[in-house]
Design an enzyme around this catalytic site. Structure first.
Site, PDB file in Angstrom:
ATOM      1  N   ARG A 104      61.269  16.886  42.315  1.00 42.18           N
ATOM      2  CA  ARG A 104      60.198  16.721  43.293  1.00 42.18           C
ATOM      3  C   ARG A 104      60.768  16.783  44.700  1.00 42.18           C
ATOM      4  O   ARG A 104      61.645  15.998  45.053  1.00 42.18           O
ATOM      5  CB  ARG A 104      59.472  15.400  43.063  1.00 42.18           C
ATOM      6  CG  ARG A 104      58.226  15.236  43.914  1.00 42.18           C
ATOM      7  CD  ARG A 104      57.420  14.045  43.457  1.00 42.18           C
ATOM      8  NE  ARG A 104      58.144  12.793  43.626  1.00 42.18           N
ATOM      9  CZ  ARG A 104      57.695  11.613  43.213  1.00 42.18           C
ATOM     10  NH1 ARG A 104      56.553  11.543  42.566  1.00 42.18           N
ATOM     11  NH2 ARG A 104      58.383  10.527  43.423  1.00 42.18           N
ATOM     12  N   THR A 108      57.497  17.422  50.452  1.00 38.11           N
ATOM     13  CA  THR A 108      56.184  17.910  50.023  1.00 38.11           C
ATOM     14  C   THR A 108      55.671  17.227  48.771  1.00 38.11           C
ATOM     15  O   THR A 108      54.487  17.302  48.458  1.00 38.11           O
ATOM     16  CB  THR A 108      56.239  19.420  49.746  1.00 38.11           C
ATOM     17  OG1 THR A 108      57.097  19.657  48.607  1.00 38.11           O
ATOM     18  CG2 THR A 108      56.788  20.169  50.950  1.00 38.11           C
ATOM     19  N   ASP A 200      62.155   4.360  39.152  1.00 37.65           N
ATOM     20  CA  ASP A 200      62.588   5.725  38.854  1.00 37.65           C
ATOM     21  C   ASP A 200      63.189   5.751  37.451  1.00 37.65           C
ATOM     22  O   ASP A 200      64.266   5.190  37.212  1.00 37.65           O
ATOM     23  CB  ASP A 200      63.614   6.191  39.890  1.00 37.65           C
ATOM     24  CG  ASP A 200      63.970   7.656  39.723  1.00 37.65           C
ATOM     25  OD1 ASP A 200      64.513   8.026  38.658  1.00 37.65           O
ATOM     26  OD2 ASP A 200      63.705   8.440  40.641  1.00 37.65           O
ATOM     27  N   ASP A 203      66.827   7.183  37.123  1.00 34.93           N
ATOM     28  CA  ASP A 203      67.861   6.268  37.615  1.00 34.93           C
ATOM     29  C   ASP A 203      68.073   5.120  36.632  1.00 34.93           C
ATOM     30  O   ASP A 203      69.209   4.695  36.401  1.00 34.93           O
ATOM     31  CB  ASP A 203      67.454   5.707  38.974  1.00 34.93           C
ATOM     32  CG  ASP A 203      67.641   6.722  40.094  1.00 34.93           C
ATOM     33  OD1 ASP A 203      68.346   7.728  39.881  1.00 34.93           O
ATOM     34  OD2 ASP A 203      67.072   6.512  41.182  1.00 34.93           O
TER      35      ASP A 203
END
Length: 209
Positions: A104, A108, A200, A203
């Site tokens: 990602r 944006t 996340d 992670d």
């Protein structure tokens, strides 16, 4: 029209709650994700077609049933999707595994493709796309489109936690693809993270920041 399936089995809900806790370390997080993926795998493969086959037990011959039709492929969206592969392979060890790399863009929030390696006969297979988080839906939608561009016609999406925004996008873009998730959370925050979510996933699986 696609269908959203929330698989809220008590064992899945319990394990997911432990995964959400900030103090849960990578080792336990990976193990729980593996276990949930296998449990979800039972539901996502529930309607696989069966065919009659003749077998012989230690007692006598009989007509039994085995899975028929298309073979399976598991396609994780890198990198977090890797954490869901082993649980499904435990159920279907003969499944082939492809990989789609999307990240990602931090500005944006749109997905960018950087890798795609799929089985040569992917178009003939029943494909399960896996990614723990269904946030904006951009990566999942793009991955599904990449598979369709290669001739795939039977695709399902399996995620751990979803946001309404992501589910709505995938269902709008791909009304022929059913979505299977363990929990539908409240919303996305300003950084496009799922709330309450679990942080996340990549992670937490790999112990990175």
């Amino acid at each position: 029209m696609s269908t959203l399936h929330v698989i809220d089995h008590p064992l899945i809900t319990h394990k997911l709650s432990i995964m959400r806790e900030a103090e849960t370390g990578s080792k336990d997080f990976r193990q729980l994700l593996d276990e949930i993926s296998m449990l979800m795998g039972y539901e996502i493969t529930r309607d696989l077609p069966l065919e009659d086959v003749e077998i012989e037990t230690p007692i006598t011959k009989m007509t039994a049933k085995k899975v028929a039709g298309r073979k399976l492929a598991i396609v994780p969206i890198l990198r977090a999707g890797l954490g869901m592969v082993d649980g499904l392979l435990a159920l279907v060890p003969v499944a082939k595994v492809g990989h789609i790399g999307l990240y990602r863009d931090p500005e944006t929030h749109l997905p960018v493709e950087y890798y795609c390696k799929l089985p040569a006969d992917i178009e003939d297979r029943f494909v399960i796309v896996v990614d723990p988080m269904l946030a904006t839906g951009g990566s999942a939608s793009d991955a599904i489109q990449m598979l369709k561009n290669r001739g795939c016609t039977q695709i399902r999406l399996m995620c751990l936690v979803g946001a309404p925004e992501g589910a709505e996008k995938v269902m709008a873009d791909h009304p022929d693809v059913d979505i299977y998730i363990a929990a539908m959370d409240e919303k996305l925050n300003e950084h496009k993270y799922i709330v309450p979510g679990l942080g996340d996933a990549g992670d937490r699986i790999f112990g990175t920041k």
